[in-house]
Motif scaffolding. Structure first.
Motif, PDB file in Angstrom:
ATOM      1  N   GLY A  27      54.316  44.600  45.800  1.00 52.92           N
ATOM      2  CA  GLY A  27      55.179  44.732  44.636  1.00 52.92           C
ATOM      3  C   GLY A  27      56.589  45.166  44.995  1.00 52.92           C
ATOM      4  O   GLY A  27      56.823  45.762  46.048  1.00 52.92           O
ATOM      5  N   ARG A  28      57.520  44.859  44.095  1.00 52.92           N
ATOM      6  CA  ARG A  28      58.926  45.235  44.315  1.00 52.92           C
ATOM      7  C   ARG A  28      59.080  46.740  44.447  1.00 52.92           C
ATOM      8  O   ARG A  28      59.869  47.219  45.243  1.00 52.92           O
ATOM      9  CB  ARG A  28      59.805  44.716  43.193  1.00 52.92           C
ATOM     10  N   VAL A  29      58.321  47.501  43.657  1.00 57.88           N
ATOM     11  CA  VAL A  29      58.422  48.966  43.722  1.00 57.88           C
ATOM     12  C   VAL A  29      57.972  49.460  45.092  1.00 57.88           C
ATOM     13  O   VAL A  29      58.630  50.309  45.701  1.00 57.88           O
ATOM     14  CB  VAL A  29      57.597  49.625  42.595  1.00 57.88           C
ATOM     15  N   THR A  30      56.878  48.918  45.598  1.00 57.74           N
ATOM     16  CA  THR A  30      56.374  49.321  46.914  1.00 57.74           C
ATOM     17  C   THR A  30      57.379  48.996  48.006  1.00 57.74           C
ATOM     18  O   THR A  30      57.686  49.844  48.853  1.00 57.74           O
ATOM     19  CB  THR A  30      55.031  48.626  47.212  1.00 57.74           C
ATOM     20  N   VAL A  31      57.898  47.777  47.990  1.00 56.42           N
ATOM     21  CA  VAL A  31      58.866  47.369  49.018  1.00 56.42           C
ATOM     22  C   VAL A  31      60.134  48.208  48.898  1.00 56.42           C
ATOM     23  O   VAL A  31      60.693  48.644  49.908  1.00 56.42           O
ATOM     24  CB  VAL A  31      59.168  45.858  48.928  1.00 56.42           C
ATOM     25  N   TYR A  32      60.571  48.482  47.682  1.00 54.37           N
ATOM     26  CA  TYR A  32      61.748  49.333  47.482  1.00 54.37           C
ATOM     27  C   TYR A  32      61.506  50.714  48.089  1.00 54.37           C
ATOM     28  O   TYR A  32      62.367  51.251  48.784  1.00 54.37           O
ATOM     29  CB  TYR A  32      62.087  49.456  45.999  1.00 54.37           C
ATOM     30  N   ARG A  33      60.358  51.293  47.823  1.00 56.37           N
ATOM     31  CA  ARG A  33      60.060  52.639  48.328  1.00 56.37           C
ATOM     32  C   ARG A  33      60.001  52.673  49.848  1.00 56.37           C
ATOM     33  O   ARG A  33      60.467  53.626  50.480  1.00 56.37           O
ATOM     34  CB  ARG A  33      58.755  53.156  47.731  1.00 56.37           C
ATOM     35  N   VAL A  34      59.419  51.634  50.446  1.00 58.54           N
ATOM     36  CA  VAL A  34      59.360  51.561  51.911  1.00 58.54           C
ATOM     37  C   VAL A  34      60.771  51.496  52.489  1.00 58.54           C
ATOM     38  O   VAL A  34      61.119  52.239  53.408  1.00 58.54           O
ATOM     39  CB  VAL A  34      58.514  50.355  52.375  1.00 58.54           C
TER      40      VAL A  34
END
Length: 65
Positions: A27-34
């Motif tokens: 997800g975009r949120v996961t990739v953003y957080r990474v």
């Protein structure tokens, strides 16, 4: 994903990393957080004088809403 985190550390490799992670279904949120975590760690290294610049800035993804 851990094996590809190193790819997020600069230039076109960052774009490749983000694109690959999104294509694999993360997800975009996961990739953003990474990528935000990587950028934060590298910013600390710049502040401490261990790196000359942060190759993970600017962020490739806007903050998710």
């Amino acid at each position: 994903m851990a094996s590809t985190i190193g790819a997020a550390c600069g230039g076109s490799a960052s774009l490749t990393f983000v694109t690959a992670q999104l294509r694999t279904g993360r997800g975009r949120v996961t990739v953003y957080r990474v990528t935000a975590t990587i950028s934060s760690a590298l910013s600390s290294a710049v502040y401490d004088g261990r790196l000359a610049r942060n190759p993970a800035k600017p962020s490739l993804l806007r903050r998710p809403t």
